[in-house]
Enzyme design. Structure first.
Site, short mmCIF file in Angstrom:
data_model
loop_
_atom_site.label_atom_id
_atom_site.label_comp_id
_atom_site.label_asym_id
_atom_site.label_seq_id
_atom_site.Cartn_x
_atom_site.Cartn_y
_atom_site.Cartn_z
N ASP A 1 0.83 -1.20 0.00
CA ASP A 1 0.00 0.00 0.00
C ASP A 1 0.87 1.25 0.00
O ASP A 1 2.07 1.21 0.27
CB ASP A 1 -0.93 0.01 1.22
N GLU B 1 0.04 -1.41 5.65
CA GLU B 1 1.11 -0.98 6.55
C GLU B 1 0.97 0.49 6.92
O GLU B 1 1.27 0.90 8.04
CB GLU B 1 2.48 -1.22 5.89
ZN LIG Z 1 6.77 2.11 4.04
#
Ligand SMILES: [Zn+2]
Length: 383
Positions: A82, A144
């Site tokens: 992401d 994340e």
């Molecule tokens: Zn990163």
């Protein structure tokens, strides 16, 4: 001989062209499946066994575990799929189109950190026809940048297992063995509004907040006194009072007030213990001011991370890169991979200075040396 899989630049351009923003704001949040599907296609074509694992409770999000070879031990090369949200109008080029300029690749996620995948795959290509004694695992995670739900889910299901893990966040290929944790917390005070001319008609949430703020500052001072780690640029845990909202009018008793703060603990400080400490310290103010005080976490938090300064992987990475291992100020998925029992470091191409910025880029001169270092690690830990 390599099997068919696009070249590094084609892989990178396809990854950059597949938007995968993760964000706590629903209107920004996107699925990461297009990125996972690209990686899964390439890696299965190269002979990896691939497993796409949906992240429970997060529709449209998945992790990918791609494994080459079998056996005990092994090496994980891990990245997140992401990116953060972006402001296209502040970019000089289209953030979703890989753009080559000034010996750099520009695009959203080039350094943080879609760029790590083509580099890791390029390194892996050298080993396709050699029987590995220990597996090489390419791990791609979801979310994340927002909740870390992908890495959390992996840690809770106990997958993957290996002996060593490298997370390719942008560190300029310096091995990172330690970072602080991160918590974002709120304190809500519910009092009772009333006419300001008679304090007995209400319970003033701002009065109570005044004591809460003093207590949090005392807590910060005590943490600074009791916890220091000179491996960090800012050696103490930090507590930042970030924002406060409350009340409506000067002539009303303030009925409601809410504070948000951020706390960055050092390795060895548990998030749960810190939350309990804060709740315990603030509890007496409820009775004292006749208000209700609620503490809440704005997200589950990122634990701090510390590997042994002289672990096998830290020493190998120092030898291969010529850099001394360091600490950083940003949080990563490292504590979750470490939870899975792996000797874990954070080390990848590009600079964190370019991450989360318009005109994010990965410099050409980061690429070949990273491929070479990863090839040496695969040789050492998988052959
Ligand atoms: Zn990163």
């Amino acid at each position: 001989m390599s099997k068919k899989c696009p070249d590094l630049v084609t892989m990178l351009s396809q990854l950059i062209a597949s938007p995968s923003v993760s964000c706590t704001q629903a209107d920004w949040d996107q699925s990461n499946l297009p990125v996972i599907e690209l990686l899964e296609g390439w890696l299965s074509h190269l002979g990896f066994d691939t497993e796409v694992i949906p992240v429970e409770g997060h529709p449209g999000k998945a992790n990918l575990i791609a494994t080459l070879g079998k056996g005990p031990g092994g090496l994980v090369l891990s990245g997140h799929t992401d990116t953060v949200p972006f402001n296209a109008e502040r970019w000089q080029s289209d953030p979703l189109t890989l753009t080559e300029k000034d010996n750099r690749f520009y695009g959203l996620g080039t350094c943080d950190m879609k760029g790590f995948f083509p580099i890791a795959i390029e390194a892996a290509k050298k080993f396709l026809d050699q029987p590995l004694k220990q597996p090489l695992i390419i791990l791609a995670t979801a979310d994340e940048e927002s909740s870390m739900s992908g890495a959390r889910a992996l840690a809770s299901t106990g997958k993957p297992t290996a002996r060593y893990a490298v997370i390719g966040e942008p560190t300029g290929m310096k091995p990172i063995y330690m970072h602080k944790g991160m918590m974002m917390e709120s304190v809500r005070i519910e009092g009772k509004a009333g006419h300001s001319s008679d304090p007995s008609l209400g319970a003033n949430a701002l009065d109570a907040m005044h004591s809460v703020l003093s207590e949090l500052i005392s807590f910060r001072n005590e943490m600074k006194r009791d916890h220091q780690n000179s491996a960090f640029k800012i050696a103490e845990p930090t507590l930042n009072l970030g924002c406060i909202h409350g009340g409506d009018n000067p002539n009303r008793i303030c009925g409601h007030c809410e504070l948000e703060y951020d706390l960055r603990p050092l390795p060895g400080m548990s998030l749960d213990n810190l939350r309990e400490d804060v709740s315990r310290r603030l509890a007496p103010f409820a009775d004292q001011f006749g208000v209700a005080i609620t503490t809440k976490s704005l997200f589950p938090g990122i634990p701090s991370f510390a590997n042994q300064r002289d672990s096998e992987l830290v020493r190998t990475a120092e030898k291969l890169t010529g850099f001394q291992a360091e600490s950083v100020a940003f949080g990563t998925e490292a504590p979750f991979l470490q939870d899975l029992g792996m000797d874990t470091i954070v080390m990848g191409p590009g600079s964190i200075d370019q991450a989360h910025q318009p005109d994010e880029y990965l410099a050409f001169d980061q690429i070949k040396p990273t491929v070479a270092i990863l090839e040496k690690m695969i040789t050492q830990y998988c052959l």
